[in-house]
Design a protein around this motif. Sequence first.
Motif, PDB file in Angstrom:
ATOM      1  N   HIS A  98      10.578 -72.660  12.757  1.00 37.87           N
ATOM      2  CA  HIS A  98      10.063 -72.856  14.069  1.00 37.87           C
ATOM      3  C   HIS A  98       8.634 -73.145  14.256  1.00 37.87           C
ATOM      4  O   HIS A  98       7.838 -72.687  13.290  1.00 37.87           O
ATOM      5  N   ARG A  99       8.224 -73.665  15.495  1.00 35.81           N
ATOM      6  CA  ARG A  99       6.962 -73.723  15.735  1.00 35.81           C
ATOM      7  C   ARG A  99       6.556 -73.101  17.074  1.00 35.81           C
ATOM      8  O   ARG A  99       7.377 -73.552  18.045  1.00 35.81           O
ATOM      9  N   LEU A 100       5.798 -72.101  17.013  1.00 38.10           N
ATOM     10  CA  LEU A 100       5.582 -71.716  18.501  1.00 38.10           C
ATOM     11  C   LEU A 100       4.001 -71.776  19.077  1.00 38.10           C
ATOM     12  O   LEU A 100       3.215 -71.953  18.179  1.00 38.10           O
ATOM     13  N   TRP A 101       3.999 -71.953  20.453  1.00 41.57           N
ATOM     14  CA  TRP A 101       2.680 -72.126  21.137  1.00 41.57           C
ATOM     15  C   TRP A 101       2.736 -70.951  22.178  1.00 41.57           C
ATOM     16  O   TRP A 101       3.307 -70.662  22.805  1.00 41.57           O
ATOM     17  N   ALA A 102       1.556 -70.046  21.858  1.00 42.47           N
ATOM     18  CA  ALA A 102       1.364 -68.995  22.447  1.00 42.47           C
ATOM     19  C   ALA A 102       0.017 -69.219  23.332  1.00 42.47           C
ATOM     20  O   ALA A 102      -0.889 -69.298  22.533  1.00 42.47           O
ATOM     21  N   ASP A 103       0.089 -68.648  24.637  1.00 42.85           N
ATOM     22  CA  ASP A 103      -1.009 -68.625  25.411  1.00 42.85           C
ATOM     23  C   ASP A 103      -2.112 -67.797  24.780  1.00 42.85           C
ATOM     24  O   ASP A 103      -1.828 -66.482  24.596  1.00 42.85           O
ATOM     25  N   VAL A 104      -3.286 -68.222  24.356  1.00 37.56           N
ATOM     26  CA  VAL A 104      -4.493 -67.434  23.909  1.00 37.56           C
ATOM     27  C   VAL A 104      -4.922 -66.374  24.366  1.00 37.56           C
ATOM     28  O   VAL A 104      -5.016 -65.055  23.973  1.00 37.56           O
ATOM     29  N   ASN A 105      -4.656 -66.270  26.048  1.00 37.77           N
ATOM     30  CA  ASN A 105      -5.168 -65.272  26.791  1.00 37.77           C
ATOM     31  C   ASN A 105      -4.213 -64.097  27.065  1.00 37.77           C
ATOM     32  O   ASN A 105      -4.506 -62.895  26.891  1.00 37.77           O
ATOM     33  N   THR A 106      -2.928 -64.250  27.103  1.00 36.50           N
ATOM     34  CA  THR A 106      -1.858 -63.804  27.562  1.00 36.50           C
ATOM     35  C   THR A 106      -0.747 -63.510  26.391  1.00 36.50           C
ATOM     36  O   THR A 106      -0.070 -62.327  26.356  1.00 36.50           O
ATOM     37  N   GLY A 107      -0.504 -64.236  25.407  1.00 33.23           N
ATOM     38  CA  GLY A 107       0.380 -64.148  24.088  1.00 33.23           C
ATOM     39  C   GLY A 107       1.547 -64.752  24.792  1.00 33.23           C
ATOM     40  O   GLY A 107       2.535 -64.675  23.747  1.00 33.23           O
ATOM     41  N   MET A 108       1.608 -65.248  26.073  1.00 28.86           N
ATOM     42  CA  MET A 108       3.012 -65.536  26.551  1.00 28.86           C
ATOM     43  C   MET A 108       3.285 -67.201  25.983  1.00 28.86           C
ATOM     44  O   MET A 108       2.411 -67.996  25.482  1.00 28.86           O
ATOM     45  N   LEU A 109       4.647 -67.190  25.319  1.00 27.32           N
ATOM     46  CA  LEU A 109       5.178 -68.291  24.634  1.00 27.32           C
ATOM     47  C   LEU A 109       5.437 -69.362  25.595  1.00 27.32           C
ATOM     48  O   LEU A 109       6.259 -69.452  26.602  1.00 27.32           O
ATOM     49  N   LEU A 110       4.634 -70.500  25.316  1.00 24.42           N
ATOM     50  CA  LEU A 110       4.631 -71.758  26.228  1.00 24.42           C
ATOM     51  C   LEU A 110       5.591 -72.746  25.933  1.00 24.42           C
ATOM     52  O   LEU A 110       5.968 -73.666  26.714  1.00 24.42           O
ATOM     53  N   LYS A 111       5.783 -72.972  24.322  1.00 26.06           N
ATOM     54  CA  LYS A 111       6.394 -73.752  23.948  1.00 26.06           C
ATOM     55  C   LYS A 111       6.970 -73.628  22.630  1.00 26.06           C
ATOM     56  O   LYS A 111       6.266 -72.715  21.954  1.00 26.06           O
ATOM     57  N   ALA A 112       8.083 -74.029  22.528  1.00 28.39           N
ATOM     58  CA  ALA A 112       8.688 -73.811  20.888  1.00 28.39           C
ATOM     59  C   ALA A 112       9.522 -74.767  20.561  1.00 28.39           C
ATOM     60  O   ALA A 112      10.225 -75.457  21.265  1.00 28.39           O
ATOM     61  N   LYS A 113       9.609 -75.223  19.059  1.00 26.14           N
ATOM     62  CA  LYS A 113      10.363 -76.199  18.736  1.00 26.14           C
ATOM     63  C   LYS A 113      10.930 -75.377  17.551  1.00 26.14           C
ATOM     64  O   LYS A 113      10.593 -74.501  16.656  1.00 26.14           O
ATOM     65  N   THR A 114      12.380 -76.146  17.212  1.00 24.08           N
ATOM     66  CA  THR A 114      13.327 -75.703  16.118  1.00 24.08           C
ATOM     67  C   THR A 114      13.345 -76.744  15.384  1.00 24.08           C
ATOM     68  O   THR A 114      13.774 -77.765  15.899  1.00 24.08           O
ATOM     69  N   PHE A 115      13.090 -76.624  14.043  1.00 23.41           N
ATOM     70  CA  PHE A 115      13.604 -77.578  13.044  1.00 23.41           C
ATOM     71  C   PHE A 115      14.523 -77.438  12.131  1.00 23.41           C
ATOM     72  O   PHE A 115      14.727 -76.171  11.788  1.00 23.41           O
ATOM     73  N   ASN A 116      15.188 -78.542  11.638  1.00 21.69           N
ATOM     74  CA  ASN A 116      16.255 -78.439  10.576  1.00 21.69           C
ATOM     75  C   ASN A 116      15.402 -78.478   9.095  1.00 21.69           C
ATOM     76  O   ASN A 116      14.496 -78.766   9.200  1.00 21.69           O
ATOM     77  N   GLU A 117      16.406 -78.613   8.252  1.00 23.81           N
ATOM     78  CA  GLU A 117      15.807 -78.770   6.771  1.00 23.81           C
ATOM     79  C   GLU A 117      15.248 -80.051   6.530  1.00 23.81           C
ATOM     80  O   GLU A 117      14.259 -80.111   5.495  1.00 23.81           O
ATOM     81  N   LYS A 118      15.242 -81.098   7.466  1.00 27.90           N
ATOM     82  CA  LYS A 118      14.563 -82.325   7.132  1.00 27.90           C
ATOM     83  C   LYS A 118      13.468 -82.574   8.031  1.00 27.90           C
ATOM     84  O   LYS A 118      12.796 -83.383   8.337  1.00 27.90           O
ATOM     85  N   HIS A 119      13.165 -81.121   8.664  1.00 28.60           N
ATOM     86  CA  HIS A 119      11.862 -81.191   9.590  1.00 28.60           C
ATOM     87  C   HIS A 119      12.032 -81.750  10.935  1.00 28.60           C
ATOM     88  O   HIS A 119      11.294 -82.363  11.417  1.00 28.60           O
TER      89      HIS A 119
END
Lengths: 327, 180
Positions: A161-182
């Motif tokens: 997984h790769r997550l993007w969290a708002d620097v100020n509040t910590g809220m998750l704004l974006k997420a990506k899920t990757f398989n074994e081949k990325h």
Amino acid sequence: MTTVCSRLLQPVRFLPFLLPVSAAIAQTDPTALQWLQRIYTATQTLSYTGTFVYHQGQQVETTRITHIVEPSGTRERLEALDGVPREIIRTGDEVVCYLPASMTVKIDKQHGQQTFPAVLPEQIKDLSENYSITRGEVERVGGYRCQTISLEPKDRMRYGHRLWADVNTGMLLKAKTFNEKHEVVEQFAFTQLQIGGNIDRDRLKPRFSRESRGWRVEDSGATSANLAEAGWSLRAKPAGFRTITELVRTLGNTSGVGHMVLSDGLAAVSVFIEPAAGKPAVSQTGLVRQGATNVYVRPVGNYWVTVVGETPAESVKYIADAVEYRK
Amino acid sequence: MEKLSAFVDGEVQDGDVQSQLARIESDAGLRSAWNTYHLIGDALRGNVSPDLTSRVVARLRDEPATLAPRRKPAGLGRWAWLAMPAAAGVAAVTLVVWTAAPIWQAEPQIASGPIAAGGTAAPGPVTAVSLSAPEPRTLASGIEVDNYLFAHQRYAPTSAMQGVVPYARTVTDERRGVSK
């Protein structure tokens, strides 16, 4: 729709992921764990309203969300903006899904269960046993500066997984899920968002509450259960997975379905056990996939065992094959 | 191909049946697609046998009555489940992509046999065919996939981080019930 999706995937961005060296030497960074904790806390404490885009497999869907935290509990509404209008209303621990195309209302309320969500951050520390968790660059999403966090799986039984969290509040704004081949198998990202401030309560009102009165209602009627007592157990589990809950529920029109949930602290896998009418045919064993979700079905005695998880095919098959009945 | 798919699904107008049959008879590509569509249909119903090609040919030649447009059966969807028997003769059809509907795919590696420790299990050749399957997709148990998904979402990997967001997965699917 499919071309839009592939175009949006922007392969260039994942180049760091394609370097096996970075994954091999990456060790979990304690500050990355703190960031995960921040994300969990933000979900439970922030009120917001916005629009996000969900990609899974070749599908792209735009959804509006309003999430309001009140002293009485959390209220949330999801509204599909593409295609037939559909909506999901969550009030505290109850989730109600309005599906106008089939004129169905689905209700999921867990009786005697811990409050939503069930995968709790106590397990955050354990996550580092199964993932290398690191902090990356600060990047912008939907106008917000976001800290990126990477979770690289240590085996093939879970996705990255790769997550993007708002620097100020910590809220998750974006997420990506990757398989074994990325390769990205699923992702979501806010395209428009208001965190805090004045959020109109009307945005939480179910649009279908009146017209759905004559619709079919499917209530999960989920209650805690001891499936082991009923003879069901797992011979083995993938590393790091633990049983977090056991229930009996109704699925569609079928009642008395056993439901066991396993989790490694992030990924969750559900095992459903339902009686078959007659002995199921082994030839109907099989697997289907949508985005990050894999579903594997196999017969065990006079029952169907269906395993659903946002984990790789190997993982759901491994778990399904480990289900046994002894009485 | 779209017409052929509709024809296989029994959804063409009665007057088009003869012309479709003539097209299938004269066009090798269409014949092969027709064959594959039926193989998939049979696989979905769990009725696959290795001599399917000859059966389809025999049907085309001898049993035109079975090609008449069918009304959709009431109740359960036709695409109940993609059966994956171990017979080598049917390994060719292991990947089915629904287009009108949510994109569920059968996994060829898993479908064609147990996972070897070294990942050496050689999957059979994969044939991807688009099907329009407007009906709800049910699993072998007779329960729609969506019911499982809805029940599972509470525990979805990111629900602790995203609240109700993962439920977008379940509402995503409903459109197939009406669109065509």
